[in-house]
Design a protein around this motif. Structure first.
Motif, PDB file in Angstrom:
ATOM      1  N   LEU A   6       0.870  -1.189  -0.102  1.00 61.93           N
ATOM      2  CA  LEU A   6      -0.056  -0.086   0.048  1.00 61.93           C
ATOM      3  C   LEU A   6       0.888   1.137   0.012  1.00 61.93           C
ATOM      4  CD1 LEU A   6      -3.086   0.871   0.301  1.00 61.93           C
ATOM      5  CD2 LEU A   6      -2.759   1.010   2.622  1.00 61.93           C
ATOM      6  N   MET A   7       0.635   2.067  -1.071  1.00 57.51           N
ATOM      7  CA  MET A   7       1.459   3.618  -0.920  1.00 57.51           C
ATOM      8  C   MET A   7       0.575   4.548   0.027  1.00 57.51           C
ATOM      9  SD  MET A   7       1.653   6.227  -4.086  1.00 57.51           S
ATOM     10  CE  MET A   7       2.363   5.107  -5.253  1.00 57.51           C
ATOM     11  N   ILE A   8       1.165   4.816   0.849  1.00 54.19           N
ATOM     12  CA  ILE A   8       0.558   5.716   2.025  1.00 54.19           C
ATOM     13  C   ILE A   8       1.042   7.065   1.808  1.00 54.19           C
ATOM     14  CG2 ILE A   8       0.245   6.302   4.285  1.00 54.19           C
ATOM     15  CD1 ILE A   8       0.350   3.174   4.778  1.00 54.19           C
ATOM     16  N   ILE A   9       0.272   8.308   1.673  1.00 53.10           N
ATOM     17  CA  ILE A   9       0.793   9.561   1.473  1.00 53.10           C
ATOM     18  C   ILE A   9       0.175  10.327   2.625  1.00 53.10           C
ATOM     19  CG2 ILE A   9       0.782  11.651   0.123  1.00 53.10           C
ATOM     20  CD1 ILE A   9       0.605   9.735  -2.258  1.00 53.10           C
ATOM     21  N   LEU A  10       0.997  10.880   3.529  1.00 58.14           N
ATOM     22  CA  LEU A  10       0.409  11.521   4.798  1.00 58.14           C
ATOM     23  C   LEU A  10       0.868  13.104   4.550  1.00 58.14           C
ATOM     24  CD1 LEU A  10      -1.021  11.048   7.412  1.00 58.14           C
ATOM     25  CD2 LEU A  10       1.470  10.671   8.255  1.00 58.14           C
ATOM     26  N   MET A  11      -0.130  13.838   4.555  1.00 56.13           N
ATOM     27  CA  MET A  11       0.081  15.460   4.168  1.00 56.13           C
ATOM     28  C   MET A  11      -0.555  15.987   5.402  1.00 56.13           C
ATOM     29  SD  MET A  11       1.089  15.485   0.997  1.00 56.13           S
ATOM     30  CE  MET A  11       1.127  17.173   0.679  1.00 56.13           C
ATOM     31  N   LEU A  12       0.375  17.175   5.904  1.00 62.48           N
ATOM     32  CA  LEU A  12       0.198  18.211   7.296  1.00 62.48           C
ATOM     33  C   LEU A  12      -0.955  18.946   6.583  1.00 62.48           C
ATOM     34  CD1 LEU A  12       0.520  18.816  10.205  1.00 62.48           C
ATOM     35  CD2 LEU A  12       2.538  20.204   9.371  1.00 62.48           C
ATOM     36  N   LEU A  13      -2.098  19.130   7.471  1.00 62.68           N
ATOM     37  CA  LEU A  13      -3.229  20.071   6.848  1.00 62.68           C
ATOM     38  C   LEU A  13      -2.842  21.381   7.429  1.00 62.68           C
ATOM     39  CD1 LEU A  13      -6.252  17.794   7.795  1.00 62.68           C
ATOM     40  CD2 LEU A  13      -5.294  18.602   5.368  1.00 62.68           C
TER      41      LEU A  13
END
Length: 126
Positions: A6-13
């Motif tokens: 699984l590609m997981i992309i985590l962005m800071l809001l």
């Protein structure tokens, strides 16, 4: 349960907190190739990239939508990254996630995040 990649992309809001995107791939190599193509776009965007990687996991998700409706519901997850493995646990609310995060055992080399996504988990996970 079968383990997949699984590609997981985590962005800071901008207002705080994290938004996540999930893309299932057939192999770790396919995931790394796809991630290499989009990483420059992610790093050049207006939101801060916190994590982007390929992880072995049993969790599966709805397909990623590049342009979800503005009123799309958001789902809350406790995301744990340990080396090349990820565990994902769906929770009812961000408050529940913060409480679970506080109660979780701390382990060296492990990152934990409360995150939201317009994608919903379709299987696997904790």
């Amino acid at each position: 349960m079968n383990t997949g990649t699984l590609m997981i992309i985590l962005m800071l809001l901008p207002g705080g907190g994290y938004s996540s995107s999930f893309v299932g791939t057939d192999t770790p190599q396919e995931c790394e190739q796809r991630l290499a193509r989009i990483r420059p776009i992610l790093e050049g965007g207006t939101a801060e990239l916190k994590e982007a990687g390929c992880y072995a996991t049993t969790a599966t998700f709805d397909d990623f939508d590049h342009d979800p409706p503005a009123d799309a519901p958001r789902h809350t997850f406790l995301l744990t990254l340990t080396g090349d493995r990820a565990t994902v646990r769906k929770l009812a609310s961000e408050a529940d996630c913060r409480a679970a995060l506080e109660q979780a055992e701390r382990s060296a080399g492990q990152s934990r995040y409360c995150t939201t996504s317009t994608q919903d988990m379709t299987g696997g996970g904790d």
